[in-house]
Design a protein around this motif. Structure first.
Motif, mmCIF file in Angstrom:
data_model
loop_
_atom_site.group_PDB
_atom_site.id
_atom_site.type_symbol
_atom_site.label_atom_id
_atom_site.label_comp_id
_atom_site.label_asym_id
_atom_site.label_seq_id
_atom_site.Cartn_x
_atom_site.Cartn_y
_atom_site.Cartn_z
ATOM 1 N N ASN A 340 -1.087 7.786 12.743
ATOM 2 C CA ASN A 340 -1.252 6.712 11.758
ATOM 3 C C ASN A 340 -2.319 7.070 10.733
ATOM 4 O O ASN A 340 -3.327 7.696 11.055
ATOM 5 N N ILE A 341 -2.053 6.697 9.489
ATOM 6 C CA ILE A 341 -3.064 6.715 8.430
ATOM 7 C C ILE A 341 -3.140 5.302 7.878
ATOM 8 O O ILE A 341 -2.106 4.690 7.588
ATOM 9 N N THR A 342 -4.339 4.774 7.732
ATOM 10 C CA THR A 342 -4.527 3.436 7.185
ATOM 11 C C THR A 342 -5.346 3.538 5.904
ATOM 12 O O THR A 342 -6.415 4.162 5.899
ATOM 13 N N ILE A 343 -4.848 2.953 4.829
ATOM 14 C CA ILE A 343 -5.552 2.973 3.551
ATOM 15 C C ILE A 343 -5.551 1.564 2.969
ATOM 16 O O ILE A 343 -4.855 0.665 3.458
ATOM 17 N N SER A 344 -6.333 1.379 1.914
ATOM 18 C CA SER A 344 -6.356 0.105 1.201
ATOM 19 C C SER A 344 -5.770 0.308 -0.194
ATOM 20 O O SER A 344 -6.033 1.327 -0.848
ATOM 21 N N GLY A 345 -4.973 -0.642 -0.622
ATOM 22 C CA GLY A 345 -4.349 -0.544 -1.939
ATOM 23 C C GLY A 345 -5.331 -0.686 -3.087
ATOM 24 O O GLY A 345 -5.014 -0.349 -4.227
ATOM 25 N N THR A 346 -6.537 -1.157 -2.792
ATOM 26 C CA THR A 346 -7.511 -1.377 -3.868
ATOM 27 C C THR A 346 -8.076 -0.072 -4.407
ATOM 28 O O THR A 346 -8.587 -0.036 -5.523
ATOM 29 N N TYR A 386 -1.592 -4.271 -0.234
ATOM 30 C CA TYR A 386 -0.507 -3.543 -0.893
ATOM 31 C C TYR A 386 -0.270 -4.039 -2.314
ATOM 32 O O TYR A 386 0.095 -3.263 -3.207
ATOM 33 N N ASP A 387 -0.472 -5.329 -2.513
ATOM 34 C CA ASP A 387 -0.249 -5.905 -3.835
ATOM 35 C C ASP A 387 -1.257 -5.412 -4.865
ATOM 36 O O ASP A 387 -1.038 -5.554 -6.074
ATOM 37 N N LYS A 388 -2.371 -4.818 -4.403
ATOM 38 C CA LYS A 388 -3.392 -4.306 -5.330
ATOM 39 C C LYS A 388 -3.048 -2.903 -5.831
ATOM 40 O O LYS A 388 -3.698 -2.392 -6.740
ATOM 41 N N LEU A 389 -2.041 -2.271 -5.230
ATOM 42 C CA LEU A 389 -1.592 -0.973 -5.726
ATOM 43 C C LEU A 389 -0.976 -1.140 -7.116
ATOM 44 O O LEU A 389 -0.236 -2.101 -7.354
ATOM 45 N N PRO A 390 -1.215 -0.209 -8.039
ATOM 46 C CA PRO A 390 -0.531 -0.262 -9.336
ATOM 47 C C PRO A 390 0.978 -0.194 -9.139
ATOM 48 O O PRO A 390 1.463 0.411 -8.167
ATOM 49 N N ALA A 391 1.731 -0.807 -10.040
ATOM 50 C CA ALA A 391 3.197 -0.828 -9.921
ATOM 51 C C ALA A 391 3.764 0.580 -9.830
ATOM 52 O O ALA A 391 4.708 0.839 -9.071
ATOM 53 N N ALA A 392 3.192 1.519 -10.589
ATOM 54 C CA ALA A 392 3.682 2.907 -10.561
ATOM 55 C C ALA A 392 3.478 3.526 -9.184
ATOM 56 O O ALA A 392 4.319 4.301 -8.705
ATOM 57 N N THR A 421 8.114 8.933 7.172
ATOM 58 C CA THR A 421 6.997 8.033 7.451
ATOM 59 C C THR A 421 7.429 6.577 7.372
ATOM 60 O O THR A 421 8.081 6.167 6.412
ATOM 61 N N SER A 422 7.056 5.786 8.364
ATOM 62 C CA SER A 422 7.285 4.340 8.323
ATOM 63 C C SER A 422 6.122 3.681 7.584
ATOM 64 O O SER A 422 4.965 4.008 7.832
ATOM 65 N N ILE A 423 6.442 2.759 6.699
ATOM 66 C CA ILE A 423 5.425 2.068 5.910
ATOM 67 C C ILE A 423 5.191 0.673 6.492
ATOM 68 O O ILE A 423 6.138 -0.102 6.670
ATOM 69 N N LEU A 424 3.934 0.367 6.798
ATOM 70 C CA LEU A 424 3.529 -0.983 7.195
ATOM 71 C C LEU A 424 2.563 -1.483 6.123
ATOM 72 O O LEU A 424 1.475 -0.932 5.965
ATOM 73 N N ALA A 425 2.984 -2.484 5.393
ATOM 74 C CA ALA A 425 2.186 -2.962 4.259
ATOM 75 C C ALA A 425 1.789 -4.415 4.464
ATOM 76 O O ALA A 425 2.557 -5.216 5.006
ATOM 77 N N GLY A 426 0.587 -4.737 4.016
ATOM 78 C CA GLY A 426 0.103 -6.119 4.030
ATOM 79 C C GLY A 426 -0.240 -6.546 2.614
ATOM 80 O O GLY A 426 -0.932 -5.816 1.898
ATOM 81 N N ALA A 427 0.254 -7.700 2.190
ATOM 82 C CA ALA A 427 0.033 -8.148 0.804
ATOM 83 C C ALA A 427 -0.324 -9.627 0.774
ATOM 84 O O ALA A 427 0.099 -10.408 1.636
ATOM 85 N N ASN A 428 -1.104 -10.003 -0.237
ATOM 86 C CA ASN A 428 -1.435 -11.406 -0.474
ATOM 87 C C ASN A 428 -0.555 -11.950 -1.588
ATOM 88 O O ASN A 428 -0.174 -11.213 -2.508
ATOM 89 N N PRO A 429 -0.226 -13.233 -1.553
ATOM 90 C CA PRO A 429 0.495 -13.828 -2.673
ATOM 91 C C PRO A 429 -0.362 -13.784 -3.944
ATOM 92 O O PRO A 429 -1.591 -13.667 -3.876
ATOM 93 N N LYS A 430 0.268 -13.880 -5.103
ATOM 94 C CA LYS A 430 -0.439 -13.798 -6.383
ATOM 95 C C LYS A 430 -1.587 -14.794 -6.473
ATOM 96 O O LYS A 430 -2.667 -14.483 -6.956
#
Length: 658
Positions: A340-346, A386-392, A421-430
């Protein structure tokens, strides 16, 4: 008693002489593997001493010269792993090592001198110098040894046509994710020569490899660091690990315990209850995460180059209000995933997720370095925020999520890297809190093309409910929400269970399970088409259900996935849809499917736009566009359609036809 060298020569004559002679006649680069176990047993039978006591590794690189093998090279195979990469330091200088590593970076194939030819300008004598290391400097002879010649280094002329050359490649190696302690690692440079550096050896960034060779300390070849030194592994042999989930830590006793555990009637319940036991509730979410950990069946010819290969990875998205356990769920998966690798979208970028181009420190040329989706190959990449990642950056994951690889063409380099790789993403609503009265797409900063690649999307809501809140408060204050330890699995055993099952259990769909999934798919699409606002599911949904069914069967180490497994997979899938406000009849919206009502409105708006363009010209005024958007909104309201972008789609379609 025969020396180690003599024993090695006798063994190779006995077991490989015929093969070497046959390959030599083909006059092409190839490799002959000398099996370590067989050689070691021969040594013990002859002398009672093993490979290491005879120090056979000090002779093995001389065998090519002794047997005059030409383009055939002899390499030790299956040398057992005896060194941890992160333990190597200055005390390991000139030590022969055998370890497991992951390729982080690799240069393209380059040529360097193998034998340098120098001709003395004064007397014409030819001098040949063997070059043992491509990074070696000052190879020019200091003087001419010709009779009555006083030639010095300056008299030596290099003759490139009479010199011989070899392939070499430089690598960066680091410890594989599943073997890292605390997630930290160190990088080591390595060099491969001749056959190992040729196109016959298909080394790729992200590969987990077995490596053996000499660990040395070398001067850094840099003008700014003349007195500095670095570690460099001179690789004798390097081979890809066919099964990255093969874990030497799993003993025979562990296997027996795993098999016994898989026979328990409540093993599935034990597994999902072991995910974040400190987080109250979310039963279906935890079940979905368990299925992601087990994933579908990797094919026997496990290679991302197979054009007809189906994806077996499972991608999961958790959307939730802040402070309700989303990050804890992700962290729990991180602790229990074998890799596993864990990162933050920020603080992540497109290059960091996929591949980046860097200038090589030794050669000064450009090379490609793997991003986290490649480094987490065959494991899980967890992305919080995940929602903090740029759209690109989010769109850059489309390829690895669907094709299980990353392709890149930068700085004149083109490379395809494995990213199974399996992606597990966590996102907040807008707007921080999820609004059940708004469309889910209006509340997410995630492109539709990327959203459609998730097999499961769970919405974790913080609903205000007096009775539920009272029970939760009591549980939290009294610690009752922590499941009894007898009802959850130890983290280490949990990890070993997944590791062994993924490497040894490959259930197939039973005939009845196939029929159930087929009928579910057909009936659901028919139901959707019978409604003017229906959006039928797609083949992508069917493949997701197949993967989930297989994963459910693997939880219990089954050889066959049954109807019960398929029903469980469908139930989890339906539960995920309901959180988004979707039903089986409208699930196709996740994949960009439009209902008949929406298609009719798009067609009507296109006609309106064309009519206005015929009157005003192709460039419509701001006022006209505003009026058309209002009319589009009225038509959508009349049909009860809340989908965004209807007007933009119609306008884009018209522009393409003009």
């Amino acid at each position: 008693m025969a020396s180690g060298k003599a024993l090695l020569i006798n063994y190779i004559k006995k077991t490989h002489a015929e093969e070497i002679n046959k390959l030599k006649s083909q006059n092409k680069q190839c490799k002959v593997g000398v099996d370590y176990e067989s050689l070691n047993q021969y040594l013990i039978d002859q002398t009672g001493k093993d490979f290491w006591k005879h120090q056979i590794y000090t002779y093995i690189d001389q065998m090519d010269e002794y047997f005059n093998t030409g383009n055939v090279t002899l390499k030790l195979m299956n040398v057992p792993e005896k060194d941890n990469l992160h333990d190597l330091d200055a005390t390991s200088n000139n030590k022969w090592i055998s370890t497991k590593a992951m390729i982080k970076n690799i240069t393209d194939i380059r040529a360097d001198l193998k034998t340098a030819c120098f001709i003395c300008r004064d007397c014409g004598k030819v001098h040949y110098v063997e070059v043992t290391d491509p990074t070696q400097q000052n190879i020019r002879p200091a003087f001419c040894d010709g009779m009555d010649c006083a030639g010095t280094t300056k008299s030596m002329r290099f003759n490139k046509d009479s010199s011989t050359y070899r392939n070499y490649r430089l690598l960066k190696l680091e410890e594989p994710l599943e073997l890292r302690g605390g997630g930290s690692t160190r990088e080591f440079k390595a060099i491969v020569l001749d056959y190992l550096a040729s196109s016959h050896t298909n080394l790729k960034v992200g590969d987990v490899v077995d490596v053996c060779g000499y660990f040395k300390i070398e001067p850094i070849k840099s003008r700014n660091k003349r007195d500095a030194y670095e570690f460099l592994i001179h690789v004798h042999n390097i081979t890809q690990v066919e099964d990255v989930f093969e874990d030497s830590r799993i003993s025979e006793d562990d296997v027996a315990e795993i098999i016994e555990l898989s026979k328990k009637d409540n093993i599935y319940e034990l597994l999902w209850k072991s995910i974040a036991p400190e987080v109250y509730g979310y039963e279906n979410v935890k079940k979905g995460l368990i299925l992601q950990l087990f994933e579908g069946n990797r094919p026997s010819n496990d290679t991302f180059k197979t054009s007809h290969m189906d994806r077996w990875t499972i991608h999961t998205l958790l959307i939730g209000d802040p402070g309700i356990g989303k990050s804890q769920l992700i962290q729990s998966v991180k602790q229990r995933a074998p890799k596993n690798i864990t990162i933050s979208g920020t603080n992540s970028s497109k290059a960091g997720l996929t591949v980046t181009t860097v200038r090589d420190e030794l050669t000064g040329t450009w090379t490609m370095e793997a991003g986290v989706s490649v480094l987490a190959d065959t494991g899980i990449l967890s992305i919080d925020e995940y929602d903090k990642l740029p759209a690109a950056a989010q769109k850059s994951l489309n390829e690895p999520m669907e094709q299980s690889c990353v392709s890149s063409a930068k700085a004149g380099l083109h490379q395809i890297m494995s990213a199974r790789t399996s992606i597990l993403a966590g996102a907040n609503p807008k707007y921080s809190k999820f609004d059940p009265y708004k469309l889910y797409k209006e509340q997410l900063d995630i492109p539709e093309s990327n959203l459609s690649r998730f097999d499961l999307i769970f919405v974790l809501k913080d609903d205000v409910d007096k009775q539920k809140d009272s029970k939760l408060a009591d549980a939290l204050l009294n610690k009752d929400f922590i499941t009894d330890e007898s009802e959850i699995l130890d983290v280490d055993l949990f990890k070993k269970y997944i590791t062994w099952i993924k490497a040894n259990c490959f259930p197939v769909l039973s005939r009845d399970a196939k029929i159930l999934l087929r009928e579910f798919y057909v009936d659901t699409r028919q139901t959707a088409m019978q409604s003017s606002d229906g959006k039928p599911i797609t083949p992508r949904d069917l493949k997701a259900l197949e993967r989930l069914t297989i994963a459910r069967a693997k939880c219990e180490n089954k050889k066959e996935a049954t109807v019960a497994d398929a029903i469980e997979a469908i139930d989890i899938y339906k539960e995920a849809l309901s959180g988004l406000g979707l039903t089986l009849a409208t699930a196709g919206e996740l994949h960009g499917v439009y209902s008949n009502d929406e298609l009719n409105i798009i067609s009507d708006i296109e006609d309106m736009i064309i009519a206005k363009m015929n009157m005003e010209g192709k460039s419509l005024s701001e006022e006209t566009l505003k009026q058309l958007k209002i009319e589009c909104g009225l038509l959508c309201h009349e049909k009860g359609i809340k989908r965004e972008g209807i007007f933009d789609i119609a306008y884009s379609n018209v522009e393409k036809t003009l």
